[in-house]
Design a protein around this motif. Structure first.
Motif, PDB file in Angstrom:
ATOM      1  N   GLN A  33       0.838  -1.201   0.000  1.00 20.27           N
ATOM      2  CA  GLN A  33       0.000   0.000   0.000  1.00 20.27           C
ATOM      3  C   GLN A  33       0.869   1.246   0.000  1.00 20.27           C
ATOM      4  OE1 GLN A  33      -0.419   2.175   2.772  1.00 20.27           O
ATOM      5  NE2 GLN A  33       0.870   1.037   4.190  1.00 20.27           N
ATOM      6  N   PHE A  34       0.250   2.421  -0.085  1.00 17.20           N
ATOM      7  CA  PHE A  34       0.966   3.651  -0.440  1.00 17.20           C
ATOM      8  C   PHE A  34       1.327   4.563   0.722  1.00 17.20           C
ATOM      9  CE2 PHE A  34      -3.558   4.361  -0.679  1.00 17.20           C
ATOM     10  CZ  PHE A  34      -3.766   5.614  -0.131  1.00 17.20           C
ATOM     11  N   LEU A  35       0.782   4.338   1.911  1.00 20.99           N
ATOM     12  CA  LEU A  35       1.040   5.243   3.030  1.00 20.99           C
ATOM     13  C   LEU A  35       2.111   4.694   3.975  1.00 20.99           C
ATOM     14  CD1 LEU A  35      -2.475   6.570   4.115  1.00 20.99           C
ATOM     15  CD2 LEU A  35      -0.682   7.793   2.888  1.00 20.99           C
ATOM     16  N   PRO A  36       2.769   5.563   4.729  1.00 23.66           N
ATOM     17  CA  PRO A  36       3.754   5.095   5.708  1.00 23.66           C
ATOM     18  C   PRO A  36       3.080   4.291   6.816  1.00 23.66           C
ATOM     19  CG  PRO A  36       3.360   7.446   5.963  1.00 23.66           C
ATOM     20  CD  PRO A  36       2.670   7.040   4.710  1.00 23.66           C
ATOM     21  N   PRO A  37       3.835   3.440   7.508  1.00 23.25           N
ATOM     22  CA  PRO A  37       3.217   2.531   8.488  1.00 23.25           C
ATOM     23  C   PRO A  37       2.569   3.233   9.665  1.00 23.25           C
ATOM     24  CG  PRO A  37       5.619   2.429   8.607  1.00 23.25           C
ATOM     25  CD  PRO A  37       5.292   3.218   7.387  1.00 23.25           C
ATOM     26  N   GLN A  38       2.985   4.462   9.974  1.00 22.54           N
ATOM     27  CA  GLN A  38       2.420   5.165  11.122  1.00 22.54           C
ATOM     28  C   GLN A  38       1.108   5.876  10.801  1.00 22.54           C
ATOM     29  OE1 GLN A  38       5.204   5.975   9.514  1.00 22.54           O
ATOM     30  NE2 GLN A  38       5.493   8.196   9.359  1.00 22.54           N
ATOM     31  N   MET A  69       4.760   2.062  -0.778  1.00 23.03           N
ATOM     32  CA  MET A  69       5.191   1.586  -2.111  1.00 23.03           C
ATOM     33  C   MET A  69       6.573   0.942  -2.078  1.00 23.03           C
ATOM     34  SD  MET A  69       2.434   2.276  -3.693  1.00 23.03           S
ATOM     35  CE  MET A  69       2.968   1.602  -5.258  1.00 23.03           C
ATOM     36  N   GLN A  70       6.881   0.209  -1.035  1.00 26.17           N
ATOM     37  CA  GLN A  70       8.206  -0.407  -0.887  1.00 26.17           C
ATOM     38  C   GLN A  70       8.505  -1.452  -1.960  1.00 26.17           C
ATOM     39  OE1 GLN A  70       8.482  -1.971   3.096  1.00 26.17           O
ATOM     40  NE2 GLN A  70       9.054   0.000   3.982  1.00 26.17           N
ATOM     41  N   LYS A  74       3.977   3.107  -8.600  1.00 28.04           N
ATOM     42  CA  LYS A  74       3.285   4.291  -8.110  1.00 28.04           C
ATOM     43  C   LYS A  74       1.931   3.867  -7.537  1.00 28.04           C
ATOM     44  CE  LYS A  74       5.433   7.137 -11.709  1.00 28.04           C
ATOM     45  NZ  LYS A  74       5.198   7.987 -12.904  1.00 28.04           N
ATOM     46  N   PRO A  75       1.318   4.710  -6.698  1.00 22.89           N
ATOM     47  CA  PRO A  75       0.016   4.339  -6.139  1.00 22.89           C
ATOM     48  C   PRO A  75      -1.014   3.908  -7.181  1.00 22.89           C
ATOM     49  CG  PRO A  75       0.868   6.228  -4.971  1.00 22.89           C
ATOM     50  CD  PRO A  75       1.833   5.962  -6.100  1.00 22.89           C
ATOM     51  N   ALA A  76      -0.973   4.532  -8.360  1.00 20.42           N
ATOM     52  CA  ALA A  76      -1.930   4.160  -9.407  1.00 20.42           C
ATOM     53  C   ALA A  76      -1.707   2.739  -9.925  1.00 20.42           C
ATOM     54  CB  ALA A  76      -1.832   5.146 -10.568  1.00 20.42           C
ATOM     55  N   ASP A  77      -0.536   2.162  -9.648  1.00 26.59           N
ATOM     56  CA  ASP A  77      -0.234   0.809 -10.121  1.00 26.59           C
ATOM     57  C   ASP A  77      -0.804  -0.280  -9.224  1.00 26.59           C
ATOM     58  OD1 ASP A  77       1.322   1.938 -12.164  1.00 26.59           O
ATOM     59  OD2 ASP A  77       3.134   1.924 -10.919  1.00 26.59           O
ATOM     60  N   LEU A  78      -1.249   0.077  -8.029  1.00 21.74           N
ATOM     61  CA  LEU A  78      -1.612  -0.930  -7.043  1.00 21.74           C
ATOM     62  C   LEU A  78      -2.749  -1.838  -7.502  1.00 21.74           C
ATOM     63  CD1 LEU A  78      -1.247   1.190  -3.797  1.00 21.74           C
ATOM     64  CD2 LEU A  78       0.113  -0.822  -4.408  1.00 21.74           C
ATOM     65  N   ILE A  89      -2.202  -8.761  -1.782  1.00 20.90           N
ATOM     66  CA  ILE A  89      -3.243  -7.918  -1.203  1.00 20.90           C
ATOM     67  C   ILE A  89      -2.833  -6.459  -1.376  1.00 20.90           C
ATOM     68  CG2 ILE A  89      -4.548  -7.351   0.905  1.00 20.90           C
ATOM     69  CD1 ILE A  89      -3.713 -10.082   2.022  1.00 20.90           C
ATOM     70  N   THR A  90      -3.823  -5.603  -1.590  1.00 19.85           N
ATOM     71  CA  THR A  90      -3.533  -4.175  -1.601  1.00 19.85           C
ATOM     72  C   THR A  90      -4.643  -3.397  -0.931  1.00 19.85           C
ATOM     73  OG1 THR A  90      -2.716  -2.344  -2.966  1.00 19.85           O
ATOM     74  CG2 THR A  90      -4.639  -3.509  -3.786  1.00 19.85           C
ATOM     75  N   TRP A  91      -4.280  -2.237  -0.436  1.00 21.49           N
ATOM     76  CA  TRP A  91      -5.242  -1.219   0.022  1.00 21.49           C
ATOM     77  C   TRP A  91      -4.920   0.036  -0.770  1.00 21.49           C
ATOM     78  CZ3 TRP A  91      -4.061   3.381   2.878  1.00 21.49           C
ATOM     79  CH2 TRP A  91      -5.189   4.107   3.265  1.00 21.49           C
ATOM     80  N   THR A  92      -5.911   0.569  -1.460  1.00 23.48           N
ATOM     81  CA  THR A  92      -5.638   1.704  -2.344  1.00 23.48           C
ATOM     82  C   THR A  92      -6.880   2.551  -2.523  1.00 23.48           C
ATOM     83  OG1 THR A  92      -4.677   2.333  -4.480  1.00 23.48           O
ATOM     84  CG2 THR A  92      -6.186   0.459  -4.484  1.00 23.48           C
TER      85      THR A  92
END
Length: 344
Positions: A33-38, A69-70, A74-78, A89-92
């Motif tokens: 997924q695209f956001l930091p873990p915190q 995105m480790q 890009k987020p649009a690719d998820l 699995i993804t969350w987007t």
């Protein structure tokens, strides 16, 4: 004899306590997924969900978390990464792929949503009624929304009336939200939420629309200290999210492990996402308040002017759906009715 008995009892208890962690995982699922873990959802929903899947499966399923995105792209690719099996699995955000899931856009229309909890449950019902065809390439775990979206702007450009939007460069979240911003006089700029801090600091944009929940993760309280909210029960807009699994990854699971996934999917999970978003809104606003920022809540008369501007976007969206052979009026009415149902 007594010593041997006590030792055996202690060993048995220790083994029982360690049973889940000691079992080697039979299945490892990568969640990208695209956001930091915190950030709110990764910390408050995704990480606990992964732990619960592990516990409920007796350690047989391991969910590896890859934030920000480790794994590349890009987020649009998820949505394609999970569809094609690059990840399991993804969350987007639906809005990262404009036009790809058109019926989902009904929930992004101006002044439709209420709270994250109510709107997320409504969105899950809407998915079951209207979106299964658009999402046929995915094993859907949940869909949900965030809480009320607000306008956040730099110190020199507070938004106190509709006229203050004229020419304002605002980052939008989706095609529909960008159309809404344009109808209200702003110049929308499309970009992932992760690009907002740098864009604000370099004056590429004058502000952004996001809910309070995400503001701490992208330093909004620091970079855009003016916050504009609206009167009434309906928020300016919301974003729509997909939490989905690759179909082959799901189908490859034995039946008992499929039941573990199924038991941790669905409308209750959608509600949990919404609750986390609402709680995150409280935390985000508290940070802005403690920083001494300015929150402007437009009164009912001024809010009505914005709603009138937003109606042009809703009408255009309905016409666009009709042009695609979809019943835009029914989609919009169903979205509104479901949100009303869960908001009582």
């Amino acid at each position: 004899m007594l010593r041997k008995f006590l030792f055996a009892g202690m060993s048995g208890a220790a083994l029982a306590a360690m049973s889940t962690s000691a079992v080697a995982a039979e299945v490892t699922l990568k969640l990208h997924q695209f956001l930091p873990p915190q950030a709110t959802i990764p910390a408050k929903v995704l990480a606990p969900w992964a732990e619960k899947i592990k516990a409920d499966s007796g350690g047989r399923i391991e969910v590896e978390l890859y934030p920000a995105m480790q794994l590349g792209g890009k987020p649009a690719d998820l949505v394609d990464q999970v569809k094609d099996g690059v990840v399991d699995i993804t969350w987007t955000l639906f809005g990262y792929t404009p036009g790809r899931f058109p019926k989902s856009e009904a929930f992004e229309l101006p002044f439709v949503m209420t709270s994250g909890e109510a709107t997320s449950q409504a969105f899950y019902d809407y998915y079951e009624k209207h979106l299964t065809d658009e999402l046929k390439d995915y094993h859907v775990l949940a869909v949900h929304t965030h809480g009320p979206g607000l306008i956040h702007t730099i110190a020199s450009k507070p938004v106190k009336a509709l006229e203050d939007m004229n020419g304002l460069k605002l980052r939008g979240t989706s095609k529909v939200v960008n159309q809404m911003l344009e109808a209200m006089g702003a110049a929308p700029v499309g970009m992932p939420v992760t690009a907002v801090p740098e864009s604000l600091s370099k004056s590429v944009i004058d502000g952004t629309v996001v809910p309070w929940e995400v503001t701490p993760a992208i330093k909004i309280a620091e970079l855009a200290p003016n916050h504009t909210a609206f009167s009434g029960k309906n928020g300016l807009y919301t974003g729509t999210f997909l939490f989905a699994m690759n179909k082959d990854s799901y189908d490859a699971l034995p039946d008992d492990l499929k039941k573990v996934i199924d038991a941790n999917s669905g409308k209750e999970l959608a509600r949990q996402f919404g609750v986390a978003m609402d709680e995150g809104d409280v935390r985000g606003k508290d940070i802005a308040d403690k920083a001494g920022n300015t929150t402007i809540t437009l009164d009912e008369t001024e809010t009505a002017r914005w709603k009138t501007a937003g109606e042009t976007v809703t009408k255009a969206w309905i016409a666009d759906m009709d042009g695609k052979g979809l019943d835009g009026t029914t989609l919009h009415k169903d979205a509104v009715a479901l949100i009303e149902q869960y908001s009582k």
